[in-house]
Structure formats: C-alpha cells, structure tokens
Write a protein that holds these residues in place. Structure first.
Motif, mmCIF file in Angstrom:
data_model
loop_
_atom_site.group_PDB
_atom_site.id
_atom_site.type_symbol
_atom_site.label_atom_id
_atom_site.label_comp_id
_atom_site.label_asym_id
_atom_site.label_seq_id
_atom_site.Cartn_x
_atom_site.Cartn_y
_atom_site.Cartn_z
ATOM 1 N N VAL A 32 -34.160 -40.285 -23.429
ATOM 2 C CA VAL A 32 -33.288 -40.376 -22.265
ATOM 3 C C VAL A 32 -32.404 -39.135 -22.170
ATOM 4 O O VAL A 32 -31.878 -38.654 -23.170
ATOM 5 C CB VAL A 32 -32.434 -41.670 -22.314
ATOM 6 C CG1 VAL A 32 -31.585 -41.750 -23.567
ATOM 7 C CG2 VAL A 32 -31.582 -41.810 -21.061
ATOM 8 N N HIS A 33 -32.262 -38.624 -20.968
ATOM 9 C CA HIS A 33 -31.440 -37.452 -20.685
ATOM 10 C C HIS A 33 -29.967 -37.817 -20.891
ATOM 11 O O HIS A 33 -29.517 -38.888 -20.467
ATOM 12 C CB HIS A 33 -31.670 -37.041 -19.232
ATOM 13 C CG HIS A 33 -31.306 -35.627 -18.893
ATOM 14 N ND1 HIS A 33 -30.054 -35.097 -19.129
ATOM 15 C CD2 HIS A 33 -32.026 -34.630 -18.303
ATOM 16 C CE1 HIS A 33 -30.012 -33.855 -18.707
ATOM 17 N NE2 HIS A 33 -31.208 -33.531 -18.209
ATOM 18 N N ASP B 136 -28.185 -38.969 -17.825
ATOM 19 C CA ASP B 136 -28.344 -40.360 -17.404
ATOM 20 C C ASP B 136 -27.420 -41.282 -18.193
ATOM 21 O O ASP B 136 -26.855 -42.228 -17.628
ATOM 22 C CB ASP B 136 -29.798 -40.801 -17.578
ATOM 23 C CG ASP B 136 -30.706 -40.286 -16.470
ATOM 24 O OD1 ASP B 136 -30.190 -40.007 -15.370
ATOM 25 O OD2 ASP B 136 -31.909 -40.154 -16.712
ATOM 26 N N GLY C 238 -35.377 -43.352 -21.281
ATOM 27 C CA GLY C 238 -36.076 -42.578 -20.279
ATOM 28 C C GLY C 238 -37.121 -43.440 -19.597
ATOM 29 O O GLY C 238 -37.343 -44.598 -19.974
ATOM 30 N N ALA D 297 -34.211 -43.178 -14.101
ATOM 31 C CA ALA D 297 -33.967 -42.239 -15.193
ATOM 32 C C ALA D 297 -34.779 -40.964 -15.007
ATOM 33 O O ALA D 297 -35.858 -40.961 -14.409
ATOM 34 C CB ALA D 297 -34.328 -42.888 -16.530
ATOM 35 N N PHE E 290 -38.629 -36.813 -19.226
ATOM 36 C CA PHE E 290 -38.411 -35.823 -20.276
ATOM 37 C C PHE E 290 -38.839 -34.435 -19.824
ATOM 38 O O PHE E 290 -38.236 -33.432 -20.237
ATOM 39 C CB PHE E 290 -39.176 -36.216 -21.544
ATOM 40 C CG PHE E 290 -38.969 -35.254 -22.685
ATOM 41 C CD1 PHE E 290 -37.809 -35.300 -23.437
ATOM 42 C CD2 PHE E 290 -39.930 -34.298 -22.991
ATOM 43 C CE1 PHE E 290 -37.598 -34.409 -24.477
ATOM 44 C CE2 PHE E 290 -39.732 -33.404 -24.036
ATOM 45 C CZ PHE E 290 -38.563 -33.458 -24.785
ATOM 46 N N TRP F 51 -35.910 -32.925 -18.369
ATOM 47 C CA TRP F 51 -34.946 -32.583 -19.421
ATOM 48 C C TRP F 51 -35.357 -31.271 -20.094
ATOM 49 O O TRP F 51 -34.506 -30.402 -20.350
ATOM 50 C CB TRP F 51 -34.860 -33.697 -20.471
ATOM 51 C CG TRP F 51 -33.894 -33.361 -21.570
ATOM 52 C CD1 TRP F 51 -32.566 -33.674 -21.615
ATOM 53 C CD2 TRP F 51 -34.166 -32.614 -22.766
ATOM 54 N NE1 TRP F 51 -31.989 -33.158 -22.754
ATOM 55 C CE2 TRP F 51 -32.955 -32.497 -23.477
ATOM 56 C CE3 TRP F 51 -35.315 -32.026 -23.291
ATOM 57 C CZ2 TRP F 51 -32.851 -31.835 -24.700
ATOM 58 C CZ3 TRP F 51 -35.214 -31.339 -24.508
ATOM 59 C CH2 TRP F 51 -34.004 -31.260 -25.194
#
Length: 278
Positions: free
Chosen positions: A163-164, A167, A190, A263, A266, A269
């Motif tokens: 997960v970023h 977020d 994510g 979300a 990746f 990200w």
C-alpha cells in the motif's frame, strides 16, 4: 484546533503532514529527533518519547487530535497525559497483524494489539488504521539496485498487497477531520497481490533499467533482517514471508471505504519513487 502528528521522521507521517497542510489545518510534528525530520517550513516540531514522560506536556499543549504510531511501551502514560490535556480523538497507525485470529502469537501482532487495546480503553475517541505491507518497505532494495541492479531475496514468490503511504495518510486524515470515522477500524492494503519478483519487475520498469533477484538462503535473510528490527520482529517477518510463499495476499478495500477512491497500484508507487532507486 491543532493536530499532533507523531513519528515525524516516518514516511507515513510526512504524507499526513502534507495532506493536513494542503487542507489548511494547524499541525505540530513530534518525534524522538524531530530536527532530523526535514519538515516543511513553518511546521513546529517538538521532542516526544513515550519512555520520557517529561516530553508529553509540551507536545500535547493545545492539542485536540493526534495521529499516533503504535508504541505499547509507555503508551498508557501518554494516553493518560493526552486525556488530561483535552485530546478528544486519536488515530492509531497499527498493523494488519493485529487483526489475525491469535495476534499475540507473534511479536508484530502482540506489539500492535497491545497499543490498540490501550487506546480503545482510554476513554478518548479513536480510529484504528491497519495497513498490510507498506510499499515503502521495498526502499530497502534501493542500495543494491543502485549499486548492482540486484535485489537479494530468499522468498521471490512471497506475495504482498503493498500500500502506498499516500493512501494510508489519506485514510488517517479522513479519520482526523471527520467524526464519522470514530470507533472505526480500517484494513488498508494496495489493490492487488504481487509476488516480490513481480514487484522487482515493476521497479525495474519505473527506473527503465534491468533489475534481477539474487537468491539467498533463509538464514542469511533472517540475519540481514535482524540487523534492523531485532531478533523477535525479524523472525515474525520471516514467518510471514514463509506463509506467503506462493500464496496470494489478502486485499482489503479500506482505502475506498474511508476516502471514496481506490488504492494506488504498486506500479504507480514505483514511478513516484523512481528517483530513490536511481
């Protein structure tokens, strides 16, 4: 109203601060070494250590809401001080591990569930944010990618749903500013399950250069991890990676539940952080 953001040097805290500032909120940053946090100009910073009760008063003066990193050692005294200071609501950064069936059976779960229980029993308003794997954890690959185009891994087929930090911060900020999130627990990941090998490939695409995985043994992986986390946490992390070897990771929709939008993948990200790997 001034909001206290703890863990000032952390990437999630930095994203929380940016989001709050963009919304025109009054903020104060706190941490053990706030002078090293690289805060935006004008953000006041104070020293705060949960094992140092003498730092609580200055950190909490005039504060009504707090973003809190989980730290069970000393959290009881901090929560008592927060309640006395008039804090009304705390948003806790916990971990997905605290939501497992028997969280006390591993060091990471036990650490976070202790902090959660202390907060929910404190008498103050609360929201708990439980992220899974943080995408920023892959920044540990950066030195070897820059030097050799290599990532060392004993578990290339272990899956995560990274997960970023942006977020996570968005969920935290929603909970800080909107009372409708009181007494809510958000499971935040994510949008997809990815193997480490696939994540390495997405970093390679983002920086437009080849990156390969160099296999290492599990004992070497454990020793390398323990250098940064300590033995108990390192073993828990290795156990998670063993359990996730070839097994798709859980994906939760907590980001959308809290914010209304999905979300960030990746791949995005990796593009956002390409400079860190070059």
């Amino acid at each position: 109203m001034t909001i206290l953001v703890t863990g000032a040097r952390g990437r999630v805290s930095a994203a929380v601060l940016r989001d709050l500032l963009e919304r025109g909120e009054s903020v104060r940053a706190a941490g053990r070494k706030p002078e090293e946090a690289g805060l935006p100009g004008g953000v006041p910073a104070v020293r705060l250590g949960f094992s140092e009760p003498g730092t609580f008063e200055a950190a909490l003066d005039g504060i009504r809401k707090v973003f809190l990193y989980a730290e069970p050692a000393g959290i009881g005294a901090f929560l008592d001080a927060a309640r006395t200071a008039g804090v009304e609501h705390i948003v806790l950064l916990s971990s997905q591990s605290a939501g497992e069936r028997h969280p006390e059976q591993n060091a990471i779960g036990a650490f976070h569930v202790a902090a959660e229980r202390a907060l929910t029993a404190s008498g103050m308003g609360w929201t708990i944010v439980r992220p899974g794997a943080l995408a920023t954890n892959t920044l540990q690959w950066a030195p070897s990618i820059r030097a050799e185009g290599v990532v060392l891994s004993a578990f290339p087929d272990t899956h995560n749903s990274p997960v970023h930090e942006r977020d996570i911060a968005a969920v935290v900020v929603q909970a800080l500013l909107d009372d409708r999130h009181g007494k809510a627990t958000y499971h935040v990941t994510g949008p997809e399950s990815l193997s480490e090998e696939r994540m390495v490939g997405l970093v390679a695409q983002a920086i437009d250069r080849p990156v390969r995985i160099k296999p290492i043994g599990r004992e070497e992986e454990l020793a390398r991890t323990a250098q940064f986390t300590g033995a108990d946490i390192a073993q828990a992390l290795i156990d998670y990676r063993i359990a996730g070897d070839g097994v798709p990771a859980e994906v939760h929709d907590g980001v959308r539940e809290a914010t209304g939008w999905p979300a960030v993948p990746f791949a995005q990200w990796a593009r956002d952080h390409a400079a860190d790997f070059q």
